[in-house]
Enzyme design. Structure first.
Site, PDB file in Angstrom:
ATOM      1  CB  ILE A 200      -0.972   0.036   1.203  1.00  0.00           C
ATOM      2  CG1 ILE A 200      -0.231  -0.290   2.498  1.00  0.00           C
ATOM      3  CG2 ILE A 200      -2.144  -0.913   0.984  1.00  0.00           C
ATOM      4  CD1 ILE A 200      -1.082  -0.151   3.739  1.00  0.00           C
ATOM      5  N   GLY A 201       2.121   1.137   0.074  1.00  0.00           N
ATOM      6  CA  GLY A 201       2.926   2.351   0.064  1.00  0.00           C
ATOM      7  C   GLY A 201       4.384   2.025  -0.148  1.00  0.00           C
TER       8      GLY A 201
ATOM      9  CG  ASP B 173       8.775  14.024   5.888  1.00  0.00           C
ATOM     10  OD1 ASP B 173       8.555  14.956   5.087  1.00  0.00           O
ATOM     11  OD2 ASP B 173       8.865  12.837   5.541  1.00  0.00           O
TER      12      ASP B 173
ATOM     13  CE1 TYR C  49       8.389   3.006   4.118  1.00  0.00           C
ATOM     14  CE2 TYR C  49       8.430   5.353   3.592  1.00  0.00           C
ATOM     15  CZ  TYR C  49       7.756   4.146   3.642  1.00  0.00           C
ATOM     16  OH  TYR C  49       6.470   4.074   3.202  1.00  0.00           O
TER      17      TYR C  49
END
Lengths: 476, 322
Positions: A35-36, A158, A40
């Protein structure tokens, strides 16, 4: 922790299941898909086999290739998350380790939405603004979580719409969760300039002092980002959409500053005394001092009357001088939050019956990427940082169990969708592996009460709404 | 950072003296039993992340008499030796005190769960320093660290996850130095800022820091919160630099901040910490030589005559981890 050894004589025999490379802890999950994705690593949606009603987001950290052990970003995120606990901050449910490659996996409770997707839905799909109640509730909860972090001396650094998650259906529906602490810092420790991290973050939410080369972070950088996000919630467009200058390390972002100056007017030493000390302003290689935008036009951009409390709040968050910028605690006290409609717990569903409820789509899931492998059948990689591009991912394979109106383009950007229902029952997570490997209980004995905390969130102990940054208490 | 009162440090890592005793005993017993059962105490990390004792070596294990396990006191002495080493190494690298303290606490916490017979303290010591550097954002590569002290850095990397895991990823620790700064500033205010004092205050601060350095090698950091540790250091320092009446300061401090807290109760803690510092031992390598030899044979009984082979095997072991 150290007493799982008793179990381990069997550990040798545990490895003979069908997929020999699969870490044992993974057995407790059904991994649905990706999903992402970001610098990282990757984020996966999973369900716990023993409790399928509770979706989990698993963030897999890429192991750095520099041969220098466990990813420092992962370590930083885990160690901060271990210390914090707040309704509006994602909660780490579990940490898993894949010993085969020494990679780390963080398990969070899953949040179906984020501000990036919510804004996009209104802009591109329903073509109408977000209702006032929702905007105010989202903003209040975001500030509430941020006030907690700042009271604990943590700067997020962030903040952007994709990192602000919102819980979907369930007990915590419509609750904001601040996520992605990979860049977060404890700010009383000596801080290193962003450039030293070698991490690129989107510049649209970056505070002017950072753009001008300030070496140190204060919590005010987060408040700038909140201001930008607030404006974006109102207008559905990024407020300062500068063209990013690529390159390393940390190049001067002229266009971004120009976009800010255009809307807020040129900063002056009068309004911002320490401006002249900032490296990029001082050296002025690109003649920023010369540009003159006299008239500030923020209210035109956000279509608010200067007398509107929402405008007043926004303009104080976008104060040039970080020392004059509103703090999260001050913002929570602002008149805007005391006017109708009052902010609420479920930001997505207004308490008044009859109000129209927007049904946001569920998150697209790419079922072609396996959690263990890095094999992606669809090489369309999300764009690194900007929100501008929707990297069209042709027809992600959508799981049938998930009701999705239609396949949506997977949007490019760092996204992780953690979050945390406070009372996630850790015992159900099961202990994988021989000596408690991986299944480190992430709670400090507070699990069962967590739900009650929701009711008293406004007077959350230990973080007064005022007096931020919180007075450091003497330790005894 | 974050508040000590809500920290994992306070919630999970402050113990009673009985707790500590019990934990050291449990670890020691377990290693002893392993020695009886497997003939060795060394633990290995398997590919699936579980730990197991090294496989017994049948070859000539029978011929040798079983190695003798370490007693808990011997383990303690060995830990003390390596704790001193941590300060040594950190000084050599000129790391800030905070890193040193963090590494020491990691080391102490690690050996609440393991016996030195299971994981060699030399390896764990270096890994703790490495992890402390990462957590405190003073990143030093394993290679650099290894080079600086002429050790194989692969060993640091091999143990990193074990250490992080054993610490439960509770990596933010509260060293007393920060609290000490606060108290010294407070003392300065309490006595009014006069020029002739600034030099004395400086001395007071420096010698108190040295006291903290010492107490970090006692069990006190596992027993008391950082504020009490810092106050004890300050009291000891005041005992040397007589110009400050510590008792008077403490009274004022308590009345300002903890009016309900009786000073007598407080003094009990400070006295206990004080005693630990007075009793602190710093074993030399000569002191621990025989223990170290004993440890070697526990970890790997066949090590004497096969040290070369052992090296070879440990290389294979690290390949397995890839």
């Amino acid at each position: 922790m150290g007493d799982g050894r008793a179990n381990n004589p069997n550990s040798h025999s545990n490895n003979n299941s069908s997929s020999s490379n699969k870490p044992e802890w993974l057995e407790q999950y059904d991994v649905i898909g990706k999903i992402g994705e970001g610098t990282y690593g990757l984020v996966f949606l999973a369900k716990i086999k023993s409790n399928r009603s509770k979706p989990i987001a698993i963030k897999k950290f890429k192991q750095p290739k520099d041969g220098d052990g466990v990813s420092p970003t992962a370590i930083r995120e885990i160690m901060l998350l271990r210390e914090i606990s707040h309704e509006n901050v994602v909660k780490l449910a579990n940490v898993h380790i894949n010993h085969a490659d020494m990679s780390l996996y963080l398990a969070f409770d899953y949040a179906e939405h984020d501000l990036y997707e919510i804004i996009r839905h209104h802009r591109d799909k329903v073509n109408q603004s977000i209702n006032q109640y929702t905007v105010k509730s989202l903003l209040w909860q975001l500030l509430n979580g941020l006030n907690y972090l700042h009271s604990n001396w943590i700067v997020h650094r962030d903040l952007k719409p994709s990192n602000i998650l919102v819980m979907g259906d369930g007990e915590e529906q419509g609750v904001v969760k601040i996520a992605d602490f990979g860049l977060a810092r404890i700010y009383q420790a000596p801080l290193k300039p962003l450039s030293e991290n070698g991490v690129v973050v989107t510049i649209w939410y970056r505070a002017p002092e950072l753009l001008l080369g300030a070496k140190h972070y204060t919590s005010a950088v987060d408040m700038w980002a909140v201001g930008c996000i607030f404006a974006e919630l109102l207008t559905l467009k990024p407020l300062f959409q500068g063209q990013e200058v690529k390159g390393t390390p940390n190049p001067f972002q002229l266009d971004q500053l120009d976009k800010i100056f255009k809307v807020l007017g040129h900063p002056t030493q009068e309004k911002w005394p320490t401006l002249v000390n900032l490296p990029h302003w001082q050296s002025d290689l690109q003649h920023i001092q010369g540009h003159k935008y006299e008239t500030a036009g923020l209210y035109n951009v956000v279509h608010l009357s200067p007398k509107n409390p929402a405008y007043d709040l926004l303009s104080q968050m976008l104060e040039y001088d970080p020392r004059k910028r509103l703090t999260a605690a001050q913002a929570l006290e602002h008149e805007y939050f005391r006017m109708e409609p009052l902010p609420g717990y479920n930001a997505l569903v207004p308490p008044q019956p009859g109000e129209k409820v927007v049904n946001y789509p569920t998150r697209p899931v790419d079922t072609s990427t396996d959690i263990e492998g890095t094999i992606s059948l669809q090489p369309s990689q999300p764009v690194s940082s900007g929100n501008s591009v929707s990297g069209g991912m042709q027809g992600p394979h959508v799981m049938q169990t998930r009701s999705m109106p239609r396949p949506m383009p997977m949007v490019g950007m760092q996204r992780m969708q953690p979050p945390g229902i406070p009372a996630y029952n850790l015992s159900q997570a099961g202990m994988g592996g021989g000596m408690n490997p991986g299944s480190i209980p992430m709670q400090r004995g507070v699990a069962p009460q967590a739900h009650q905390q929701q009711q008293m969130r406004r007077k959350d102990s230990g973080m007064g709404m005022t007096g931020y940054p919180q007075q450091k208490s003497r330790r005894f | 950072m974050a508040d000590f009162t809500t920290s994992t440090h306070r919630a999970k890592w402050i113990f009673t003296p009985q707790d500590l005793k019990e934990k050291y005993k449990v670890a020691n017993q377990r290693a002893k039993q392993a020695l009886e059962k497997y003939g060795a105490t060394r633990m290995e990390v398997d590919i699936d992340g579980s730990f197991s004792y090294a496989e017994p070596h049948n070859d000539n294990a029978e011929k040798h008499s079983r190695p003798k396990p370490l007693k808990t006191e011997e383990e303690k002495l060995l830990r003390a030796f390596y704790e001193f080493k941590i300060q040594d190494v950190c000084d050599a690298f000129k790391f800030p005190r905070k890193i040193q303290a963090t590494a020491l606490l990691y080391f102490k916490r690690f050996y609440l769960q393991w016996s030195v017979m299971e994981h060699h303290p030399k390896n764990i010591m270096l890994t703790c320093i490495y992890a402390a550097c990462k957590a405190e954002e003073n990143h030093v590569s394993a290679e650099e660290l290894g080079k600086g002290i002429e050790q194989d850095h692969q060993m640091i990397l091999d143990n990193e996850m074990l250490v992080l895991q054993s610490l439960g990823f509770d990596l933010i620790v509260y060293a007393p130095y920060r609290a000490l700064e606060g108290f010294v500033n407070d003392v300065e205010e309490f006595y009014g800022e006069r020029d002739e004092q600034s030099e004395m205050i400086k001395d007071l601060r420096e010698s108190a820091k040295v006291e903290v350095d010492k107490m970090m090698r006692t069990e006190a950091p596992l027993l008391f919160p950082p504020g009490q540790l810092a106050l004890t250091a300050l009291r000891r320092s005041c005992g040397v630099h007589k110009f400050i009446d510590f008792e008077r300061y403490l009274k004022s401090l308590l009345s300002r901040q903890h009016p309900a807290h009786p000073i007598s109760e407080f003094n009990l803690s400070l006295n206990a910490i004080d005693t630990m510092i007075n009793k602190l031992e710093t074993p030399t390598s000569k002191d621990v030589k025989h223990i170290d030899r004993k440890l070697k044979s526990c970890l790997d009984p066949s090590s004497h005559e096969k040290s070369k082979k052992r090296k070879h095997r440990s290389k294979e072991g690290s390949n397995e981890m890839q």
